[in-house]
Design an enzyme around this catalytic site. Structure first.
Site, PDB file in Angstrom:
ATOM      1  N   LYS A   1       0.807  -1.078   0.071  1.00  0.00           N
ATOM      2  CA  LYS A   1       0.055   0.136  -0.034  1.00  0.00           C
ATOM      3  C   LYS A   1       0.690   1.384   0.002  1.00  0.00           C
ATOM      4  O   LYS A   1       0.694   2.024  -0.674  1.00  0.00           O
ATOM      5  CB  LYS A   1      -0.959  -0.163   1.272  1.00  0.00           C
TER       6      LYS A   1
ATOM      7  N   ASP B   1     -10.955   3.206   3.769  1.00  0.00           N
ATOM      8  CA  ASP B   1     -11.038   1.914   3.640  1.00  0.00           C
ATOM      9  C   ASP B   1     -12.781   1.834   3.770  1.00  0.00           C
ATOM     10  O   ASP B   1     -13.264   0.684   3.148  1.00  0.00           O
ATOM     11  CB  ASP B   1     -10.678   1.088   4.834  1.00  0.00           C
TER      12      ASP B   1
ATOM     13  N   GLN C   1      -4.457  -1.477   9.415  1.00  0.00           N
ATOM     14  CA  GLN C   1      -4.386  -2.794   9.165  1.00  0.00           C
ATOM     15  C   GLN C   1      -5.171  -3.748   9.703  1.00  0.00           C
ATOM     16  O   GLN C   1      -4.789  -3.998  10.909  1.00  0.00           O
ATOM     17  CB  GLN C   1      -2.867  -3.067   8.588  1.00  0.00           C
TER      18      GLN C   1
END
Ligand code: NAP
Length: 292
Positions: free
Chosen positions: A54, A121, A98
């Protein structure tokens, strides 16, 4: 005839080039560089590699990437304080924690602490709710990427029957919600472990999205000829011929499905690259909104 491969890497590269151009324009016009903060708690090897990928993608698109690594023994209150600091930091437009978090953390509480306008997200209840009622929000990255992958096949989803296998909050449920939006207009069936005969549904489907986390959940005999298959699964199966001792496979049995389907995503190289791409997309969008 063998199915066409839906090339997630190619689509991701094209989309990332567009994002990089938009990032450059935002810098030139507004003096704003999109900034993504990625919080990693602990050292789970899969999480470390996802976070690294990422960050690399972020930098390649011209964005700023800030990594915050915390030990698995960090107090939850310290993690929440870090998120609060990032929420207030004008140089950070997107925040990603994460997942999964190490045992003992209240994942829901941690995700809820992210400001919805920085939740790139698309996991906070505010963004999930807005997605469901069709308001402007950050769409969750994997489901959004899946819609883009179906579109690139040329299939017009309106009026088609889509079957989604799996009802997780991060893939199955949001994919089903996006496919059934009026702007997409597919008819959606959502299957799970409580579905007695998944094949009875998939054999009627024009498109099947399989996100079960189990190899061979979908086989060729479960498909209608010409169906489009999006394989979300990422599974490690033992493979003595591979130096790593394992290989990756999806949830669909590629060999049998690719004979019956018209198009199918490979694993790896299908859904995965688009997930990170849609994260960049959301981070750019967050920075644009902040710059208004
Ligand atoms: P998850 O939270 O474990 O959910 C799996 C879902 O599949 C559950 O709803 C489960 O039903 C259902 N299911 C499992 N076996 C089934 C079967 N035989 N028939 C019908 N339904 C079945 O998994 P997830 O987080 O959605 O992830 C799914 C897969 O996608 C995993 O392999 C994951 O690694 C992968 N993934 C890939 C990406 C990417 O970017 N490439 C992103 C996210 C996830 P119940 O609810 O009844 O238990």
């Amino acid at each position: 005839m063998a199915a066409e491969l839906i090339d997630g890497k190619k689509l991701a590269a094209e989309t990332r080039a567009q994002i990089a151009a938009a990032v450059a324009a935002l810098k030139a016009e507004k003096g704003v560089t999109p900034g993504l903060a990625v919080i990693l708690v602990g050292d789970n090897p899969a999480s470390v590699s996802y976070v690294t990928a990422k960050e690399k993608a972020c930098v390649a698109a011209g964005m700023n990437s800030r990594e915050i690594r915390l030990g698995a023994d960090v107090a939850e209150s310290d993690l929440l304080a870090e998120i609060a600091r990032l929420n207030a930091d004008p140089a950070i437009h997107g925040i990603l924690v994460q997942l999964p978090l190490p045992k003992g953390f209240d994942e829901k509480k941690v995700i809820d602490a992210i400001a919805p306008e920085k939740d790139v997200d698309g996991f906070t209840p505010v963004n999930v709710g807005k997605m469901l009622i069709g308001e402007e929000c950050f769409l969750p990255c994997t489901p959004h990427g899946i819609i883009k992958l179906i579109e690139v096949t040329g299939m017009k989803l309106a009026g088609k029957h889509a079957v989604v296998i799996g009802r997780s909050n991060i893939v199955g449920k949001p994919v089903a919600a996006l496919l059934s939006r009026k702007s997409v207009n597919a008819t959606v069936t959502l299957c799970h472990t409580g579905t007695p005969d998944v094949g009875a549904f998939t054999r009627q489907a024009d498109v099947v999205v399989v996100a079960a986390g189990r190899p061979n959940t979908l086989t060729g005999d479960m498909l209608k000829p010409g169906a489009v298959v999006i394989d979300v699964g990422v599974n490690r199966v033992p493979d003595a011929t591979n130096p790593k001792g394992y290989r990756l496979c999806g949830d669909a049995d590629f060999a049998s499905c690719s004979i019956v389907a018209s198009a199918i995503t490979p694993v790896p190289g299908g859904v995965g690259p688009m997930t990170i791409t849609m994260l960049l997309w959301n981070t750019l969008e967050a920075a644009r909104r902040a710059a208004k």
